[in-house]
Scaffold this motif. Structure first.
Motif, PDB file in Angstrom:
ATOM      1  N   SER A 272      -7.418  12.291   3.957  1.00 14.34           N
ATOM      2  CA  SER A 272      -7.468  11.805   2.579  1.00 14.34           C
ATOM      3  C   SER A 272      -8.240  10.499   2.452  1.00 14.34           C
ATOM      4  O   SER A 272      -8.783  10.189   1.392  1.00 14.34           O
ATOM      5  CB  SER A 272      -6.047  11.608   2.048  1.00 14.34           C
ATOM      6  N   ALA A 273      -8.297   9.728   3.538  1.00  9.86           N
ATOM      7  CA  ALA A 273      -9.015   8.456   3.488  1.00  9.86           C
ATOM      8  C   ALA A 273     -10.524   8.657   3.468  1.00  9.86           C
ATOM      9  O   ALA A 273     -11.259   7.760   3.045  1.00  9.86           O
ATOM     10  CB  ALA A 273      -8.629   7.590   4.693  1.00  9.86           C
ATOM     11  N   THR A 316      -8.684   0.008  -7.924  1.00  4.74           N
ATOM     12  CA  THR A 316      -9.052   0.914  -6.839  1.00  4.74           C
ATOM     13  C   THR A 316     -10.571   0.966  -6.711  1.00  4.74           C
ATOM     14  O   THR A 316     -11.277   0.194  -7.359  1.00  4.74           O
ATOM     15  CB  THR A 316      -8.465   2.322  -7.109  1.00  4.74           C
ATOM     16  N   GLY A 317     -11.058   1.855  -5.883  1.00  7.64           N
ATOM     17  CA  GLY A 317     -12.498   1.983  -5.685  1.00  7.64           C
ATOM     18  C   GLY A 317     -12.837   3.360  -5.159  1.00  7.64           C
ATOM     19  O   GLY A 317     -12.040   3.976  -4.438  1.00  7.64           O
ATOM     20  N   PHE A 318     -14.001   3.856  -5.517  1.00  7.26           N
ATOM     21  CA  PHE A 318     -14.426   5.159  -5.020  1.00  7.26           C
ATOM     22  C   PHE A 318     -14.577   5.139  -3.505  1.00  7.26           C
ATOM     23  O   PHE A 318     -14.310   6.130  -2.830  1.00  7.26           O
ATOM     24  CB  PHE A 318     -15.758   5.545  -5.666  1.00  7.26           C
ATOM     25  N   GLY A 319     -15.006   4.011  -2.958  1.00  8.56           N
ATOM     26  CA  GLY A 319     -15.205   3.898  -1.521  1.00  8.56           C
ATOM     27  C   GLY A 319     -14.028   3.295  -0.790  1.00  8.56           C
ATOM     28  O   GLY A 319     -14.144   2.933   0.377  1.00  8.56           O
ATOM     29  N   CYS A 320     -12.887   3.180  -1.463  1.00 11.91           N
ATOM     30  CA  CYS A 320     -11.705   2.531  -0.877  1.00 11.91           C
ATOM     31  C   CYS A 320     -10.923   3.541  -0.038  1.00 11.91           C
ATOM     32  O   CYS A 320     -10.269   4.444  -0.589  1.00 11.91           O
ATOM     33  CB  CYS A 320     -10.831   1.942  -1.985  1.00 11.91           C
ATOM     34  N   VAL A 321     -10.960   3.378   1.276  1.00  6.27           N
ATOM     35  CA  VAL A 321     -10.258   4.284   2.185  1.00  6.27           C
ATOM     36  C   VAL A 321      -8.750   4.180   2.002  1.00  6.27           C
ATOM     37  O   VAL A 321      -8.044   5.193   1.895  1.00  6.27           O
ATOM     38  CB  VAL A 321     -10.652   3.970   3.645  1.00  6.27           C
ATOM     39  N   ASN A 322      -8.230   2.956   1.944  1.00  5.85           N
ATOM     40  CA  ASN A 322      -6.790   2.769   1.841  1.00  5.85           C
ATOM     41  C   ASN A 322      -6.243   3.239   0.499  1.00  5.85           C
ATOM     42  O   ASN A 322      -5.065   3.615   0.402  1.00  5.85           O
ATOM     43  CB  ASN A 322      -6.437   1.295   2.074  1.00  5.85           C
ATOM     44  N   ASP A 352     -15.844  -0.353  -8.222  1.00  3.94           N
ATOM     45  CA  ASP A 352     -17.194  -0.037  -7.743  1.00  3.94           C
ATOM     46  C   ASP A 352     -17.868   1.018  -8.615  1.00  3.94           C
ATOM     47  O   ASP A 352     -18.824   1.667  -8.183  1.00  3.94           O
ATOM     48  CB  ASP A 352     -17.161   0.414  -6.286  1.00  3.94           C
ATOM     49  N   ASP A 353     -17.377   1.174  -9.833  1.00  6.86           N
ATOM     50  CA  ASP A 353     -17.982   2.109 -10.776  1.00  6.86           C
ATOM     51  C   ASP A 353     -19.326   1.547 -11.236  1.00  6.86           C
ATOM     52  O   ASP A 353     -19.390   0.470 -11.829  1.00  6.86           O
ATOM     53  CB  ASP A 353     -17.048   2.317 -11.976  1.00  6.86           C
ATOM     54  N   GLN A 392      -8.607  -4.025  -2.589  1.00  9.57           N
ATOM     55  CA  GLN A 392      -8.112  -2.763  -3.111  1.00  9.57           C
ATOM     56  C   GLN A 392      -7.485  -1.966  -1.966  1.00  9.57           C
ATOM     57  O   GLN A 392      -7.962  -2.065  -0.834  1.00  9.57           O
ATOM     58  CB  GLN A 392      -9.260  -1.947  -3.746  1.00  9.57           C
ATOM     59  N   PRO A 393      -6.395  -1.221  -2.244  1.00 15.57           N
ATOM     60  CA  PRO A 393      -5.756  -1.053  -3.543  1.00 15.57           C
ATOM     61  C   PRO A 393      -4.937  -2.277  -3.924  1.00 15.57           C
ATOM     62  O   PRO A 393      -4.466  -3.023  -3.063  1.00 15.57           O
ATOM     63  CB  PRO A 393      -4.855   0.157  -3.331  1.00 15.57           C
ATOM     64  N   PHE A 394      -4.769  -2.452  -5.230  1.00 17.21           N
ATOM     65  CA  PHE A 394      -4.011  -3.585  -5.748  1.00 17.21           C
ATOM     66  C   PHE A 394      -3.283  -3.085  -6.988  1.00 17.21           C
ATOM     67  O   PHE A 394      -3.901  -2.711  -7.977  1.00 17.21           O
ATOM     68  CB  PHE A 394      -4.955  -4.738  -6.092  1.00 17.21           C
ATOM     69  N   TYR A 395      -1.960  -3.063  -6.906  1.00 18.91           N
ATOM     70  CA  TYR A 395      -1.140  -2.535  -7.994  1.00 18.91           C
ATOM     71  C   TYR A 395      -0.331  -3.670  -8.610  1.00 18.91           C
ATOM     72  O   TYR A 395       0.269  -4.475  -7.891  1.00 18.91           O
ATOM     73  CB  TYR A 395      -0.177  -1.464  -7.475  1.00 18.91           C
TER      74      TYR A 395
END
Length: 433
Positions: A272-273, A316-322, A352-353, A392-395
């Motif tokens: 999934s990462a 979040t980010g499109f390239g964010c593995v975590n 990163d959009d 990211q991620p940051f909630y």
């Protein structure tokens, strides 16, 4: 180059060789620390995210890994000019100063900085937003020390190379395996650019299909059913594969089979990462997926106020593995999923959009005027300016006025802890006057 350099230095003077190796490691730490802080100061806190998600950067690394992969497969051989190797050998044997050691460490820092930059984004943004250098400096020192340690040990004991097995067909096998692995991971770089720019050429089912083919071919190679021309070294092309290779080949085939259900929406948590998010898949039988309804801060906050619910901001980010790992390992828990879907308005903001803003925004940050050109720039600035973070991620759960209800939550694959974090936000929201 490193082995040649330090082997020649340690040949005549063992003590001098160890000192040089320690200098090499210390140079990596100093350069990496200084480079990270300088880049952030000069280009802003979002510079690393911008680099790691730029189309040019990711497509370049995708093509580079593909070239390396086909080279490992034996299509052609990548060799540096002989004069370069001779020049390095001459320099290594003739120089006695620290400049050459420093330059070698500087090369390593430059090469690895672009890849490791997003990992240390939070430390760097701390120096850019708070003006404090002590905390980020200590964090960067620890990170750089971990990076430098294996290189330093290798430089201290370059003679270990002499105990390595002699060259033979096993080296070609390793090259072929590395070729398959590089080919697989090259798709991750292309996927990041594809997601950030919305090209839709490598959606989740396409990505998984390519991985299934790659790892199935790797498995067939390791069990001896697939051969390359380079396997003819020493006339051993028909020689049976060793038992360890066959076992690894079976594992690779099993992994390829494991990926197949993902074509119909199985979460495939193990990958999934790396795989694109489930939202990019056209044919999806998975009904347990948690997906944000809103990707715009203003629209999501208006919906939350209308519904009388708190909002959960998901930076979040499109390239964010975590980020993908959290979504696959934590959000899919039934209790967490129910809480996110029923008790919160989930707003996912992709930093990163690369979608251009209808009109560029001018903002003030740390006494400097910055222009935000993309949607991702806007959300990244919102995270930095409002919450003082850029990782990211940051909630963070917020009330209908956008004020945080409790502290934030970063990457931690702990369902119980994440659920407790969500519950505390709900309790704080209900206790509001």
């Amino acid at each position: 180059m490193t082995v040649s350099f330090f082997l020649k230095r340690a040949k005549d003077n063992r003590r001098k060789g160890i000192q040089d190796a320690l200098t090499y490691g210390a140079s990596i730490v100093v350069i990496y620390l200084a480079l990270g802080l300088i880049v952030t100061r000069l280009f802003g806190a979002s510079a690393l995210n911008a680099l790691s998600t730029s189309a040019l950067f990711n497509v370049f690394f995708f093509l580079m890994l593909v070239v390396f992969a086909v080279s490992f497969f034996g299509w052609f051989e990548i060799r540096l000019p002989d004069k370069w190797g001779n020049a390095v050998d001459t320099k290594a044997s003739s120089t006695t100063g620290l400049l050459s050691i420093f330059l070698m460490a500087f090369t390593l820092a430059l090469v690895s900085f672009s890849c490791t930059g997003p990992i240390i984004g939070f430390l760097l943004v701390a120096s850019a937003t708070s003006g404090s250098l002590i905390g980020p400096a200590v964090g960067m020192f620890g990170f750089a020390l971990a990076l430098a340690l294996p290189f330093t040990l290798f430089a201290m004991f370059p003679s270990w190379l002499k105990s390595a097995p002699k060259s033979g067909s096993w080296m070609n096998t390793i090259k072929i395996v590395l070729g398959f692995i590089e080919l697989a991971f090259s798709l991750k770089f292309l996927s990041v650019a594809d997601l950030a720019y919305g090209w839709h050429i490598l959606d989740r089912e396409v990505f998984l299909s390519l991985w299934i083919v790659i790892f199935a071919a790797l498995g067939l190679y390791l069990i001896g059913k697939l051969k390359f021309q380079s396997d003819a070294i020493g006339g051993e092309i028909d020689k049976p594969m060793p038992v360890p290779c066959i076992m690894l080949g079976l594992c690779s085939l099993a992994f390829a089979i494991y990926l197949v259900p993902g074509l119909w929406g199985a979460p495939n948590k193990a990958v999934s990462a790396f795989a694109p998010p489930m939202s990019t898949q056209d044919f999806n039988l998975n009904t347990k997926e948690v997906r944000a309804t809103y990707h715009d801060y203003e629209a999501g906050m208006a919906a939350a106020a209308k519904a009388g619910k708190p909002a959960l901001l998901d930076f979040t980010g499109f390239g964010c593995v975590n980020c993908r790992k959290m979504e696959a390992a934590v959000w899919t828990d039934p209790t967490v999923a129910k809480t996110l879907q029923e008790d919160y308005v989930l707003i996912s903001l992709f930093v990163d959009d690369k979608t251009p803003l209808p009109q560029a925004m001018t903002v003030q940050e740390n006494g400097q005027t910055r222009t935000l050109h993309t949607v991702g720039d806007k959300w990244s600035y919102l995270q930095r300016s409002k919450f003082g973070a850029n990782a990211q991620p940051f909630y963070v759960p917020v009330n209908n006025e956008g004020r945080p209800l409790v502290g934030s939550y970063a990457y931690k694959e702990d369902v119980k802890a994440y659920l407790g974090f969500l519950q505390r936000g709900l309790e704080a929201y209900r206790k509001q006057p």
